[in-house]
Design a protein around this motif. Structure first.
Motif, PDB file in Angstrom:
ATOM      1  N   SER A  43       0.848  -1.202   0.000  1.00  0.00           N
ATOM      2  CA  SER A  43       0.000   0.000   0.000  1.00  0.00           C
ATOM      3  C   SER A  43       0.879   1.246   0.000  1.00  0.00           C
ATOM      4  O   SER A  43       0.590   2.211  -0.721  1.00  0.00           O
ATOM      5  N   ARG A  46       2.006   1.960  -3.293  1.00  0.00           N
ATOM      6  CA  ARG A  46       0.886   2.187  -4.209  1.00  0.00           C
ATOM      7  C   ARG A  46       0.636   1.018  -5.169  1.00  0.00           C
ATOM      8  O   ARG A  46       0.258   1.215  -6.325  1.00  0.00           O
ATOM      9  N   GLU A  49      -4.563  -1.499  -3.259  1.00  0.00           N
ATOM     10  CA  GLU A  49      -5.558  -0.541  -2.775  1.00  0.00           C
ATOM     11  C   GLU A  49      -6.491  -1.255  -1.806  1.00  0.00           C
ATOM     12  O   GLU A  49      -6.900  -2.393  -2.052  1.00  0.00           O
ATOM     13  N   ARG A  50      -6.799  -0.583  -0.716  1.00  0.00           N
ATOM     14  CA  ARG A  50      -7.756  -1.090   0.272  1.00  0.00           C
ATOM     15  C   ARG A  50      -9.064  -0.338   0.062  1.00  0.00           C
ATOM     16  O   ARG A  50      -9.104   0.874   0.153  1.00  0.00           O
ATOM     17  N   LEU A  62      -9.192  -5.953  -0.949  1.00  0.00           N
ATOM     18  CA  LEU A  62      -7.897  -5.609  -1.538  1.00  0.00           C
ATOM     19  C   LEU A  62      -7.961  -5.750  -3.052  1.00  0.00           C
ATOM     20  O   LEU A  62      -8.504  -6.729  -3.564  1.00  0.00           O
TER      21      LEU A  62
END
Length: 125
Positions: A43, A46, A49-50, A62
């Motif tokens: 994360s 990058r 993504e959550r 996720l």
């Protein structure tokens, strides 16, 4: 990129709707805490993504970021090119042996993917 991150990205990229952290851990056959550590690092970079679904703000899904998908594509192209180059350098007999082994290797991968979930490192001697 470490192999564990690549495995997680493969799992996420094959599930466009995303995976829960627990489902991701099951898919890549690691402990949930390992996925948590991977997700934290990825994360920050990058790559993952959550997402909190609108229907349940208590859960997290996720997904692989667009940047991660591009990196994975580049990795696959480079790996394929390297493998192709090495295989082309093999003798005709070695290439034929590899070709004959492919069905057995495919069955091996399928058996590993559909196995009972027992990990080699969790088996007692």
């Amino acid at each position: 990129m470490p192999e564990a991150q690549i495995e997680l990205l493969r799992a996420l990229s094959s599930s466009p709707e995303g995976l829960s952290p627990g489902a991701a851990a099951t898919r890549v056959r690691v402990a949930p805490s390992t996925v948590s550590n991977l997700v934290r690092a990825m994360s920050a970079a990058r790559l993952v993504e959550r997402i909190r679904p609108a229907h349940d703000q208590r859960t997290v899904v996720l997904t692989a970021s667009e940047e991660a998908l591009h990196l994975l594509e580049r990795y696959d192209r480079a790996s394929t090119a390297a493998l192709t180059r090495v295989v082309e350098e093999l003798s005709d007999a070695d290439r034929a042996a590899l070709h004959q082994a492919l069905p057995a290797l495919d069955r091996l991968v399928t058996a590993l993917e559909t196995g009972d979930g027992t990990r080699p490192d969790s088996v007692s001697p």
